[in-house]
Design an enzyme around this catalytic site. Structure first.
Site, PDB file in Angstrom:
ATOM      1  N   CYS A  74       0.885  -1.187   0.000  1.00  0.00           N
ATOM      2  CA  CYS A  74       0.000   0.000   0.000  1.00  0.00           C
ATOM      3  C   CYS A  74       0.910   1.221   0.000  1.00  0.00           C
ATOM      4  CB  CYS A  74      -0.892  -0.030   1.241  1.00  0.00           C
ATOM      5  SG  CYS A  74      -1.921   1.442   1.411  1.00  0.00           S
ATOM      6  N   CYS A 208      -4.837   6.729  -3.788  1.00  0.00           N
ATOM      7  CA  CYS A 208      -4.276   5.368  -3.829  1.00  0.00           C
ATOM      8  C   CYS A 208      -2.835   5.496  -4.307  1.00  0.00           C
ATOM      9  CB  CYS A 208      -5.094   4.495  -4.766  1.00  0.00           C
ATOM     10  SG  CYS A 208      -4.422   2.835  -4.960  1.00  0.00           S
TER      11      CYS A 208
HETATM   12  N1  LIG Z   1      -6.434  -1.889  -2.234  1.00  0.00           N
HETATM   13  C1  LIG Z   1      -5.122  -2.292  -2.711  1.00  0.00           C
HETATM   14  C2  LIG Z   1      -4.075  -2.169  -1.591  1.00  0.00           C
HETATM   15  C3  LIG Z   1      -3.944  -0.748  -1.083  1.00  0.00           C
HETATM   16  C4  LIG Z   1      -3.505   0.182  -2.163  1.00  0.00           C
HETATM   17  C5  LIG Z   1      -3.644   1.666  -1.861  1.00  0.00           C
HETATM   18  N2  LIG Z   1      -4.324   2.015  -0.642  1.00  0.00           N
HETATM   19  C6  LIG Z   1      -2.301   2.351  -1.936  1.00  0.00           C
HETATM   20  O1  LIG Z   1      -2.121   3.417  -1.335  1.00  0.00           O
HETATM   21  O2  LIG Z   1      -1.421   1.827  -2.672  1.00  0.00           O
HETATM   22  C7  LIG Z   1      -5.177  -3.728  -3.173  1.00  0.00           C
HETATM   23  O3  LIG Z   1      -5.833  -4.544  -2.539  1.00  0.00           O
HETATM   24  O4  LIG Z   1      -4.508  -4.033  -4.171  1.00  0.00           O
END
Ligand SMILES: N[C@H](CCC[C@H](N)C(=O)O)C(=O)O
Length: 270
Positions: A74, A208
């Protein structure tokens, strides 16, 4: 069981942070989902735990989506993780390296901003033409620690992010693990704006981090835009993605620079 936590925020992506260096916490996916529930729990897009290193890092980072499922990485969470472990060391660290399921990540601190060095992107593909939500979309994809689909559009505000996002997230082209779905528009050469539907949150988030990196790399692929690329996210923050193209479609020195903020401290008894 009583949990002492910090609530943190990386450009609007928000997290519950737990210190589990003694490995005393054993949380089921169901408990994690309840903690992240915005009506029945603390409320967050995800939860991060600090664990002892196993493979030569300073710490191990465990990341769980709001649905309680563990994910490899993340980007916004990693910035918050860096500041959190620094706080656990009275802000005496200048750099920290931590192990993730996507590989070793490092963080450097500049006040309340953090630069993270991402794992090497892989699986970059351009130009798949996919039927989604009654439309036909041109979809690029790359794994920046977790899988991302990227669609460039003219009218970002008009994108039905939940409909198209879920359509891509569950599209057969991305099974069995599914993907995050990003919609991006070019603001100017080297400057993009994005919106992201996140796997495991199953909704649009305000930012994200791995998605910003994915969109910035695809922007470079499509336009030749130089590093760093500025990325404006739904929550209003602008972050910078740096990279070096070492061979066609291959990148190293991928960095993400942006805020990581402490919001409040608390404890919950389960
Ligand atoms: N939901 C994403 C993980 C968190 C990604 C996001 N919150 C970031 O800041 O990279 C997944 O399951 O692939």
């Amino acid at each position: 069981m009583t949990l002492n936590f910090w609530k943190m925020n990386g450009a609007g992506n928000d997290f519950v942070m737990l210190d589990n260096r003694d490995l005393s916490l054993v949380l089921s996916g169901e408990v994690i989902a309840r903690l992240c529930d915005r009506h029945r729990g603390i409320g967050a897009d995800g939860l991060l735990c600090v664990e002892p290193a196993r493979e030569g890092g300073d710490f191990r980072m465990r990341y769980y989506n709001a649905d309680g499922g563990e994910a490899e990485m993340c980007g916004n969470g990693a910035r918050c993780f860096g500041r959190f472990v620094n706080r656990l060391h009275e802000d005496g660290l200048t750099r920290v390296r931590f192990e993730t399921l996507a590989g070793m990540i490092s963080a450097e601190f500049e006040g309340d901003q953090v630069r993270i060095n991402m794992s090497a992107p892989h699986g970059l593909t351009l130009g798949a033409v996919l039927p989604v939500g009654g439309e036909v979309l041109t979809v690029h994809s790359v794994n920046t620690g977790v899988p991302h689909a990227v669609v460039f559009v003219e009218d970002l505000e008009g994108v039905p992010v939940r409909e198209w996002g879920a359509g891509l997230r569950y599209h057969e082209a991305f099974q069995p693990r599914g993907t995050n779905a990003n919609f991006a528009k070019v603001v100017a050469p080297g400057s993009i704006a994005i919106r992201t539907y996140e796997r495991g949150v199953e909704d649009e988030t305000l930012a994200c981090g791995t998605g910003m990196v994915a969109c910035a790399l695809i922007h470079h692929e499509l336009t030749g835009a130089a590093s760093p690329v500025s990325v404006l996210v739904k929550g209003g923050d602008t972050l910078r993605v740096g990279f070096t193209e070492v061979a066609p479609h291959e990148y190293s020195d991928v960095t993400l620079f942006g805020p990581a903020d402490f919001v409040f401290q608390g404890s919950v008894t389960l």
